[in-house]
Design an enzyme around this catalytic site. Sequence first.
Site, PDB file in Angstrom:
ATOM      1  N   SER A 159     -13.772 -77.664 -25.680  1.00 31.48           N
ATOM      2  CA  SER A 159     -14.838 -76.813 -26.217  1.00 31.48           C
ATOM      3  C   SER A 159     -15.818 -76.374 -25.133  1.00 31.48           C
ATOM      4  O   SER A 159     -16.332 -75.256 -25.181  1.00 31.48           O
ATOM      5  CB  SER A 159     -15.565 -77.507 -27.364  1.00 31.48           C
ATOM      6  OG  SER A 159     -16.190 -78.690 -26.934  1.00 31.48           O
ATOM      7  N   GLN A 205      -6.748 -81.049 -24.458  1.00 30.95           N
ATOM      8  CA  GLN A 205      -6.414 -82.247 -25.233  1.00 30.95           C
ATOM      9  C   GLN A 205      -5.036 -82.098 -25.865  1.00 30.95           C
ATOM     10  O   GLN A 205      -4.720 -81.052 -26.436  1.00 30.95           O
ATOM     11  CB  GLN A 205      -7.437 -82.513 -26.327  1.00 30.95           C
ATOM     12  CG  GLN A 205      -7.131 -83.802 -27.090  1.00 30.95           C
ATOM     13  CD  GLN A 205      -8.124 -84.099 -28.184  1.00 30.95           C
ATOM     14  OE1 GLN A 205      -8.102 -83.473 -29.227  1.00 30.95           O
ATOM     15  NE2 GLN A 205      -8.999 -85.056 -27.916  1.00 30.95           N
ATOM     16  N   GLN A 251       9.625 -81.036 -14.694  1.00 31.60           N
ATOM     17  CA  GLN A 251       8.866 -80.232 -13.732  1.00 31.60           C
ATOM     18  C   GLN A 251       7.777 -81.076 -13.073  1.00 31.60           C
ATOM     19  O   GLN A 251       7.186 -81.949 -13.693  1.00 31.60           O
ATOM     20  CB  GLN A 251       8.294 -78.975 -14.382  1.00 31.60           C
ATOM     21  CG  GLN A 251       7.283 -79.203 -15.472  1.00 31.60           C
ATOM     22  CD  GLN A 251       6.910 -77.906 -16.186  1.00 31.60           C
ATOM     23  OE1 GLN A 251       7.645 -76.925 -16.167  1.00 31.60           O
ATOM     24  NE2 GLN A 251       5.769 -77.911 -16.812  1.00 31.60           N
ATOM     25  N   LEU A 296      -0.492 -75.697 -16.779  1.00 37.16           N
ATOM     26  CA  LEU A 296      -1.636 -75.221 -17.561  1.00 37.16           C
ATOM     27  C   LEU A 296      -1.924 -73.772 -17.206  1.00 37.16           C
ATOM     28  O   LEU A 296      -1.896 -73.401 -16.027  1.00 37.16           O
ATOM     29  CB  LEU A 296      -2.883 -76.058 -17.254  1.00 37.16           C
ATOM     30  CG  LEU A 296      -2.779 -77.563 -17.479  1.00 37.16           C
ATOM     31  CD1 LEU A 296      -4.017 -78.267 -16.940  1.00 37.16           C
ATOM     32  CD2 LEU A 296      -2.581 -77.866 -18.949  1.00 37.16           C
ATOM     33  N   GLU A 297      -2.212 -72.976 -18.218  1.00 38.65           N
ATOM     34  CA  GLU A 297      -2.570 -71.573 -18.013  1.00 38.65           C
ATOM     35  C   GLU A 297      -4.041 -71.397 -18.383  1.00 38.65           C
ATOM     36  O   GLU A 297      -4.432 -71.682 -19.514  1.00 38.65           O
ATOM     37  CB  GLU A 297      -1.700 -70.665 -18.889  1.00 38.65           C
ATOM     38  CG  GLU A 297      -0.212 -70.770 -18.608  1.00 38.65           C
ATOM     39  CD  GLU A 297       0.515 -71.794 -19.466  1.00 38.65           C
ATOM     40  OE1 GLU A 297      -0.023 -72.198 -20.510  1.00 38.65           O
ATOM     41  OE2 GLU A 297       1.618 -72.198 -19.076  1.00 38.65           O
TER      42      GLU A 297
END
Length: 185
Positions: A108, A152, A176, A132-133
């Site tokens: 958040s 999360q 990966q 992660l993007e």
Amino acid sequence: MAVMPDKWIREKAESFGMIEPFVDHKSSKGVMSFGLSSYGYDARVDNKFKIFTNVNSAVVDPKDFSKNSFIDKETDVCIIPPNSFALASTVEYFHIPRDVLAICVGKSTYARCGIIVNVTPLEPGWKGHVTLEFSNTTPLPAKIYANEGACQFVFLSGESECEKSYDDIKGKYMNQHGITLPLVK
């Protein structure tokens, strides 16, 4: 499917190696929180980033992805340009049980700053560092803090094991390490 609690996550991390390294409490003093929470696990972002750039006039094509679309940065604070995008990976290595599906949601604090984290589900039987993007949806540069919480993971337990896991089908993103670019096979 049931959302699994902290006790279950801890047990799977310790006995099955579901999350390594595993932080069995929530760390939040002066940092973006990470570690075990009531019904999830807040993963950290590693310090290696790939930031979109148009220096080489590359075209983004998921079937023929050019490494020239990015510049590589190894840093404690990644600055994503306005309305741009970066890739990174989790510090944690995940090994998802055959009867579990993990869903990722953003933090958040980042979302309130216009930074969106996107990750597709972690399929049953999948193993690896999660790519992660990060999207900076603002007209201003935005910071991502390495080795701090970025997202999360919520673990959903199925009523039984799946017939074919990600490992069984030899999924293209299996095992990966670090940031993995788009693959079309």
